[in-house]
Write a protein that holds these residues in place. Structure first.
Motif, mmCIF file in Angstrom:
data_model
loop_
_atom_site.group_PDB
_atom_site.id
_atom_site.type_symbol
_atom_site.label_atom_id
_atom_site.label_comp_id
_atom_site.label_asym_id
_atom_site.label_seq_id
_atom_site.Cartn_x
_atom_site.Cartn_y
_atom_site.Cartn_z
ATOM 1 N N ALA A 1 0.629 -1.111 -0.058
ATOM 2 C CA ALA A 1 -0.018 -0.066 0.081
ATOM 3 C C ALA A 1 0.917 1.313 -0.122
ATOM 4 C CB ALA A 1 -1.005 -0.019 1.116
ATOM 5 N N GLY A 2 1.963 1.262 0.653
ATOM 6 C CA GLY A 2 2.941 2.287 0.675
ATOM 7 C C GLY A 2 3.410 2.668 -0.616
ATOM 8 N N VAL A 3 3.703 1.780 -1.487
ATOM 9 C CA VAL A 3 4.215 1.917 -2.874
ATOM 10 C C VAL A 3 3.150 2.574 -3.708
ATOM 11 C CG1 VAL A 3 4.911 0.633 -5.274
ATOM 12 C CG2 VAL A 3 5.598 0.073 -3.050
ATOM 13 N N LEU A 4 1.929 2.364 -3.427
ATOM 14 C CA LEU A 4 0.603 2.986 -3.951
ATOM 15 C C LEU A 4 0.359 4.443 -3.274
ATOM 16 C CD1 LEU A 4 -1.562 -0.035 -4.462
ATOM 17 C CD2 LEU A 4 -0.266 1.049 -6.331
ATOM 18 N N HIS A 5 1.260 4.549 -2.302
ATOM 19 C CA HIS A 5 1.078 6.037 -1.386
ATOM 20 C C HIS A 5 -0.417 5.954 -0.616
ATOM 21 C CE1 HIS A 5 4.612 7.572 -3.107
ATOM 22 N NE2 HIS A 5 4.155 7.355 -4.413
ATOM 23 N N ARG A 6 -0.795 4.813 -0.202
ATOM 24 C CA ARG A 6 -1.966 4.672 0.731
ATOM 25 C C ARG A 6 -1.824 3.868 1.877
ATOM 26 N NH1 ARG A 6 -3.221 6.819 -3.607
ATOM 27 N NH2 ARG A 6 -4.986 6.397 -4.969
ATOM 28 N N PRO A 7 -2.622 4.132 2.723
ATOM 29 C CA PRO A 7 -2.541 3.737 4.270
ATOM 30 C C PRO A 7 -2.673 2.360 4.169
ATOM 31 C CG PRO A 7 -4.401 5.011 4.189
ATOM 32 C CD PRO A 7 -3.908 4.949 2.953
ATOM 33 N N ALA A 8 -2.449 1.358 5.473
ATOM 34 C CA ALA A 8 -2.906 0.212 5.399
ATOM 35 C C ALA A 8 -3.140 -0.277 6.837
ATOM 36 C CB ALA A 8 -1.675 -0.828 4.966
ATOM 37 N N VAL A 9 -4.405 0.388 7.501
ATOM 38 C CA VAL A 9 -4.505 0.287 8.696
ATOM 39 C C VAL A 9 -5.998 -0.168 9.008
ATOM 40 C CG1 VAL A 9 -2.925 2.127 9.266
ATOM 41 C CG2 VAL A 9 -5.274 2.721 8.630
ATOM 42 N N VAL A 10 -6.777 -0.667 8.075
ATOM 43 C CA VAL A 10 -8.127 -1.106 8.207
ATOM 44 C C VAL A 10 -8.056 -2.623 8.739
ATOM 45 C CG1 VAL A 10 -10.436 -1.505 7.334
ATOM 46 C CG2 VAL A 10 -8.883 0.486 6.815
ATOM 47 N N PRO A 11 -8.216 -2.976 9.939
ATOM 48 C CA PRO A 11 -8.286 -4.295 10.367
ATOM 49 C C PRO A 11 -9.455 -5.346 9.388
ATOM 50 C CG PRO A 11 -9.117 -3.258 11.801
ATOM 51 C CD PRO A 11 -8.687 -2.210 10.919
ATOM 52 N N THR A 12 -9.124 -6.371 9.102
ATOM 53 C CA THR A 12 -10.248 -7.063 8.410
ATOM 54 C C THR A 12 -10.203 -8.346 9.271
ATOM 55 O OG1 THR A 12 -9.756 -6.217 6.375
ATOM 56 C CG2 THR A 12 -10.873 -8.185 6.190
ATOM 57 N N PRO A 13 -11.219 -8.955 10.113
ATOM 58 C CA PRO A 13 -11.574 -10.253 10.541
ATOM 59 C C PRO A 13 -11.503 -11.189 9.449
ATOM 60 C CG PRO A 13 -13.334 -8.964 10.513
ATOM 61 C CD PRO A 13 -12.633 -7.847 9.783
ATOM 62 N N LEU A 14 -11.531 -12.465 9.899
ATOM 63 C CA LEU A 14 -11.593 -13.589 9.225
ATOM 64 C C LEU A 14 -12.840 -14.061 8.800
ATOM 65 C CD1 LEU A 14 -8.757 -16.012 10.393
ATOM 66 C CD2 LEU A 14 -8.657 -14.507 8.309
ATOM 67 N N ALA A 15 -13.897 -13.442 9.356
ATOM 68 C CA ALA A 15 -15.292 -13.584 9.225
ATOM 69 C C ALA A 15 -15.595 -13.454 7.647
ATOM 70 C CB ALA A 15 -16.311 -12.808 10.080
ATOM 71 N N GLY A 16 -15.176 -12.366 7.027
ATOM 72 C CA GLY A 16 -15.464 -12.279 5.554
ATOM 73 C C GLY A 16 -14.772 -13.247 4.879
ATOM 74 N N PRO A 17 -13.681 -13.616 4.935
ATOM 75 C CA PRO A 17 -13.238 -14.850 3.873
ATOM 76 C C PRO A 17 -13.890 -15.910 4.270
ATOM 77 C CG PRO A 17 -11.189 -13.513 4.700
ATOM 78 C CD PRO A 17 -12.334 -12.902 5.413
ATOM 79 N N LYS A 18 -14.332 -16.184 5.539
ATOM 80 C CA LYS A 18 -14.913 -17.559 5.752
ATOM 81 C C LYS A 18 -16.353 -17.624 5.068
ATOM 82 C CE LYS A 18 -12.930 -18.576 10.194
ATOM 83 N NZ LYS A 18 -12.804 -18.621 11.654
ATOM 84 N N LEU B 1 -17.141 -16.317 2.132
ATOM 85 C CA LEU B 1 -16.886 -16.398 0.803
ATOM 86 C C LEU B 1 -16.279 -17.843 0.547
ATOM 87 C CD1 LEU B 1 -15.170 -13.123 -0.196
ATOM 88 C CD2 LEU B 1 -17.581 -14.100 -0.854
ATOM 89 N N LEU B 2 -15.270 -18.448 1.322
ATOM 90 C CA LEU B 2 -14.570 -19.747 1.229
ATOM 91 C C LEU B 2 -15.160 -20.598 2.072
ATOM 92 C CD1 LEU B 2 -10.970 -17.990 0.551
ATOM 93 C CD2 LEU B 2 -12.622 -18.827 -1.326
ATOM 94 N N GLY B 3 -15.511 -20.542 3.272
ATOM 95 C CA GLY B 3 -15.690 -21.683 4.362
ATOM 96 C C GLY B 3 -14.576 -21.512 5.167
ATOM 97 N N ALA B 4 -14.628 -22.273 6.307
ATOM 98 C CA ALA B 4 -13.688 -22.538 7.347
ATOM 99 C C ALA B 4 -12.287 -22.817 6.667
ATOM 100 C CB ALA B 4 -14.378 -22.923 8.465
ATOM 101 N N GLN B 5 -12.491 -24.060 6.149
ATOM 102 C CA GLN B 5 -11.258 -24.829 5.683
ATOM 103 C C GLN B 5 -10.415 -24.103 4.782
ATOM 104 O OE1 GLN B 5 -11.787 -28.737 3.983
ATOM 105 N NE2 GLN B 5 -9.536 -29.156 4.502
ATOM 106 N N ALA B 6 -11.065 -23.682 3.736
ATOM 107 C CA ALA B 6 -10.163 -22.836 2.744
ATOM 108 C C ALA B 6 -9.664 -21.741 3.279
ATOM 109 C CB ALA B 6 -11.190 -22.407 1.555
ATOM 110 N N THR B 7 -10.125 -21.156 4.299
ATOM 111 C CA THR B 7 -9.949 -19.708 4.860
ATOM 112 C C THR B 7 -8.456 -19.995 5.638
ATOM 113 O OG1 THR B 7 -11.890 -18.602 4.866
ATOM 114 C CG2 THR B 7 -10.381 -17.907 6.286
ATOM 115 N N GLU B 8 -8.584 -21.159 6.441
ATOM 116 C CA GLU B 8 -7.449 -21.413 7.232
ATOM 117 C C GLU B 8 -6.291 -21.911 6.196
ATOM 118 O OE1 GLU B 8 -6.309 -24.972 10.541
ATOM 119 O OE2 GLU B 8 -8.235 -24.950 9.698
#
Length: 470
Positions: free
Chosen positions: A406-423, A425-432
């Protein structure tokens, strides 16, 4: 009004060698920046090299669409005088006019000066002074494109100097994928003959037809092939349903076993000498935390670890036939044209990236050019054998990875993302196994073969791939 843009690249190789590189299949693919769009930017390779009348078809990304929307571009080659110059011009595309003259001059200090002379009119003639605005907007983009081409040419020529051995015939399965496309192009620009293994195709010039699902591969099609590279397999980015897992496993193991059987049916003197097959750092499973993983580390738990074990085992069947076998345990391949980075770019550009699931998991990453170069290097290095971790020497924790790119793009990277989102979409096993897994691999074995990384640190790699080196 037309505008003129010039860029010079200086390389230590003689003019004849540099011009020959540009004449070979694969040169256009190697010089096309990935930040221009998706993996199918070069839709049709030049029909007759760089000779007059040869045509190439490309897809040019519409800005802001992250490679999802393309405009067609057809280029036709014109004047050609080896080893002095060649030209190409746009005959169909989004610009008012484009003509590119490639000039090759011997440098008084030795080596070659490659001068790119571009005549461009962004809009049709009737647009008048609007072309001045278009030129001012286009110049920074041209500077990014030709700076990328500059680095690609210098690094590719250096790679071929290091591997200046006999020219081989190499068959590649998975040749149309993100990595396979670049592997083929790199090998072709080095003067090697590449045969693309295509499912359902008829064997002909440059193509080996096969059908892994039906177990069809004519062993005679591998006669005279020096090395087989197998990079194919069903995408693993999906929910791990039982049916999908079977497809992922079978697509890798069955196709690998089919190639091994075909090799074994050939007389020893007509058999390929080496078999280079993809695997992945997923071999080490999940839950490895901060452990430094070498090729001697044990395999881990999980579905992907099982896939990698069976995949590597199938490949090693070729060793019984006297074939040198290499298993390429790949890290996360970075390119804005596909894979992890492409999926993350919209969020990064919007300033919405950051720690994912806490961000402490290790990511063993590698740039697309180093991935392609390492595979080609292992194929061409006769004493390389067995499993190799193929990733950059400096793995990053996920939160640091996000911050750096993100720094190369001159953008911040401070927004935390919980694993609930990927889960979701992908389910628990694929997310893990795909998102939360931690792999901190050591690449000393690869370095010990003499491989020279183009990008050892993430910032320089991301800057090159994204055209943001300034």
């Amino acid at each position: 009004m037309t505008h003129h843009f010039t860029h010079e690249t200086r390389v230590p190789q003689p003019r004849e060698k540099v011009f020959a590189w540009h004449e070979r299949p694969g040169a256009l693919t190697r010089l096309t920046p990935p930040f221009g769009g998706g993996p199918d930017q070069v839709r049709q390779a030049p029909s007759d090299g760089i000779k007059p009348g040869s045509e190439a078809r490309l897809g040019v990304s519409v800005p802001g669409t992250f490679g999802t929307v393309h405009l067609p571009w057809t280029a036709e080659h014109g004047e050609w005088e080896p080893p002095h110059f060649f030209t190409d011009r746009m005959v169909n595309g989004p610009l008012g006019e484009w003509e590119h003259r490639h000039v090759f001059e011997e440098s008084p200090r030795g080596g070659t000066v490659v001068r790119d002379e571009v005549t461009v009119r962004p809009l049709p003639q009737w647009a008048g002074k609007l072309n001045d605005l278009g030129e001012r907007a286009m110049t920074p983009q041209l500077e990014r494109i030709f700076a990328y081409r500059d680095r690609q040419l210098r690094e590719d020529l250096a790679f071929h100097d290091q591997h200046d051995g006999p020219r081989l015939t190499i068959a590649v399965a998975g040749s149309s994928g993100l990595v396979g496309t670049q592997v083929c192009a790199l090998l072709e620009t080095g003067g090697h003959t590449v045969l693309r293994m295509k499912r359902g195709a008829t064997t002909g010039e440059g193509v080996i037809g096969w059908d892994p699902a039906r177990g069809l591969l004519n062993p005679r099609d591998l006669e005279g092939v020096d090395v087989v590279i197998h990079l194919g397999g069903q995408s693993i980015v999906s929910r791990f349903t039982e049916q999908k897992k079977r497809e992922i496993l079978d697509s890798r193991v069955d196709s690998t076993a089919l190639i091994v059987r075909a090799m074994g049916q050939l007389p020893a003197e007509k058999r390929p000498r080496a078999f280079v097959v993809s695997s992945a750092v997923g071999y080490y499973g999940t839950g490895r935390g901060d452990e430094v993983l070498t090729e001697d580390s044990s395999s881990g738990e999980g579905f992907l670890a099982e896939v990698c074990r069976e995949w590597e085992s199938a490949a090693h069947g070729a060793a019984a036939h006297g074939v040198r076998v290499v298993n390429v345990r790949t890290g996360l391949v970075l390119s804005p044209s596909g894979g992890l980075l492409r999926a993350q770019l919209p969020l990064m550009e919007a300033g919405l990236s950051g720690p994912l699931g806490g961000g402490r998991q290790w990511q063993s990453w590698i740039g697309l050019d180093d991935m392609a170069s390492a595979i080609a290097h292992l194929a061409l290095t006769e004493d390389a054998e067995g499993p190799f971790n193929v990733a950059a020497p400096n793995p990053q924790r996920q939160k640091d990875f996000a911050k750096t790119v993100a720094g190369v793009l001159h953008r911040p990277a401070v927004v935390p993302t919980p694993l609930a989102g990927p889960k979701a979409l992908l389910g628990a096993q694929a997310t893990e196994e795909l998102v939360a897994a931690s792999h901190r691999v050591d690449v000393s074995k690869l370095l010990g073969t003499g491989y020279r990384f183009r990008h050892e640190d993430l910032r320089s790699c991301a800057g090159h791939l994204l055209g943001r080196t300034g």
